[in-house]
Design a protein around this motif. Structure first.
Motif, PDB file in Angstrom:
ATOM      1  N   ASP A  68      -3.177 -11.018   3.143  1.00 46.30           N
ATOM      2  CA  ASP A  68      -2.228 -11.650   2.507  1.00 46.30           C
ATOM      3  C   ASP A  68      -1.103 -10.599   1.839  1.00 46.30           C
ATOM      4  N   TYR A  69      -1.745  -9.472   1.483  1.00 46.88           N
ATOM      5  CA  TYR A  69      -0.590  -8.464   0.904  1.00 46.88           C
ATOM      6  C   TYR A  69      -0.093  -7.702   2.086  1.00 46.88           C
ATOM      7  N   GLY A  70      -0.392  -7.805   3.176  1.00 49.23           N
ATOM      8  CA  GLY A  70      -0.015  -6.913   4.054  1.00 49.23           C
ATOM      9  C   GLY A  70      -0.525  -5.655   3.882  1.00 49.23           C
ATOM     10  N   ASN A  71       0.404  -4.714   4.357  1.00 48.05           N
ATOM     11  CA  ASN A  71       0.339  -3.150   4.071  1.00 48.05           C
ATOM     12  C   ASN A  71       0.490  -3.083   2.648  1.00 48.05           C
ATOM     13  N   LEU A  72      -0.761  -2.567   1.761  1.00 43.14           N
ATOM     14  CA  LEU A  72      -0.848  -2.683   0.400  1.00 43.14           C
ATOM     15  C   LEU A  72      -1.094  -1.344  -0.249  1.00 43.14           C
ATOM     16  N   ILE A  73      -0.343  -0.697  -1.052  1.00 45.55           N
ATOM     17  CA  ILE A  73      -0.990   0.693  -1.852  1.00 45.55           C
ATOM     18  C   ILE A  73      -1.180   0.042  -3.333  1.00 45.55           C
ATOM     19  N   ILE A  74      -2.260   0.599  -3.508  1.00 44.83           N
ATOM     20  CA  ILE A  74      -2.796   0.463  -5.028  1.00 44.83           C
ATOM     21  C   ILE A  74      -2.787   1.934  -5.850  1.00 44.83           C
TER      22      ILE A  74
END
Length: 308
Positions: free
Chosen positions: A231-237
């Motif tokens: 759902d977040y697609g490309n995600l950076i944490i």
């Protein structure tokens, strides 16, 4: 040989009375000599006493010179320590001043996060109080008391410096700038689901802008992950320390890799519409100890463009 004896006649002309005084020569001479020796003996005794006193004063003077040299050395040592403490105090005074925006953001952090940056200043104050109470019971050892006092001050300043360093670290780890240029199209909290229209809960902020616009790290930290996540697609944490984490979703591309260290303002990636998205925008979240918080509490700088 018999001692010579002399007779002295004393006549009173008014009465005619005649008195005789017989004097033994040797005892008389001995008596006269004894009387004359008394001042001489007194002078010799005084001279001996003065010589002894002078020798004692010379010894005392030598001891005082040694003590004075020790005191001068101790004073020099204490002066050096005081100068060192003054340098530390000046350094702390300079470093303790935080950027107003960062300080305001820190005030909005949850108490559990701020408690992680708390130091041990109270312990240092207690140690300093012990030194002061000890000094009152030992007034004769002035330099020893001063050394203990300065040591107590050094310990206290060491704690204060550690507190300042942790405060600086917390300020660097607090998300306080906007992560992208654009307009606020979605806020934190309840809203209708953009796909179904049903009531839902929005976990962060949506900042709409053109695809490919840079996305910035909002605080110092380490990239925990940079990958596609549904759902977040490309995600950076990004992990920032003190229990703070930020998430940047729907990116079109990454500019960093997992494990990289970033500073506030570094480019992390680029705005996109990957995952469950209705258009080009950045989805931004802040978590404190795993719990979502409203990012608007911490983003203290104004939007760089007009809010729509």
């Amino acid at each position: 040989m018999r001692a010579r004896r002399y007779t002295v006649l004393v006549a009173d002309r008014s009465t005619g009375v005649l008195r005789r005084l017989t004097v033994n020569l040797r005892p008389a001479i001995a008596w006269v000599c004894g009387v004359m020796m008394i001042p001489i003996l007194i002078g010799l005794g005084a001279r001996w006493s003065a010589t002894t006193e002078i020798d004692r004063l010379r010894n005392s003077n030598s001891l005082l010179q040694v003590e004075n040299a020790s005191y001068r050395a101790a004073t020099g040592e204490l002066t050096t320590q005081i100068q060192s403490l003054e340098g530390v105090i000046d350094d702390l005074g300079t470093r303790a001043s935080l950027d107003p925006a960062a300080a305001h953001a820190m005030q909005k952090l949850p108490a559990v996060v701020k408690s992680r940056a708390a130091g041990g200043t109270s312990q240092a104050n207690a140690a300093l109080a012990n030194v002061l109470s000890a000094s009152l019971s030992m007034p004769e050892d002035t330099f020893g008391v001063l050394r203990d006092l300065l040591q107590g001050l050094e310990n206290r300043l060491r704690y204060v410096r550690k507190d300042v360093e942790r405060r600086e670290a917390l300020a660097a780890a607090t998300p306080s700038i906007w992560p992208a240029h654009g307009w606020l199209s979605g806020t934190f909290g309840g809203r209708s689901d953009p796909f179904t229209g049903e009531p839902g809960f929005h976990q962060g902020l949506d900042i709409s802008t053109e695809k490919g616009q840079p996305v910035y790290a909002t605080a110092d930290g380490v990239i925990e992950s940079a990958s596609y996540t549904g759902d977040y697609g490309n995600l950076i944490i990004v992990k920032h320390g003190f229990g703070l984490t930020t998430r940047y979703g729907h990116l079109s591309a990454f500019a960093v890799k997992s494990g990289a260290r970033v500073k506030r303002g570094d480019v992390l990636g680029y705005v996109g519409s990957t995952g469950r998205s209705t258009g080009s925008h950045l989805h931004y979240e802040i978590l404190a100890n795993g719990k979502l918080i409203n990012p608007l509490q911490l983003l203290t700088q104004p939007l760089p463009s007009t809010t729509q």
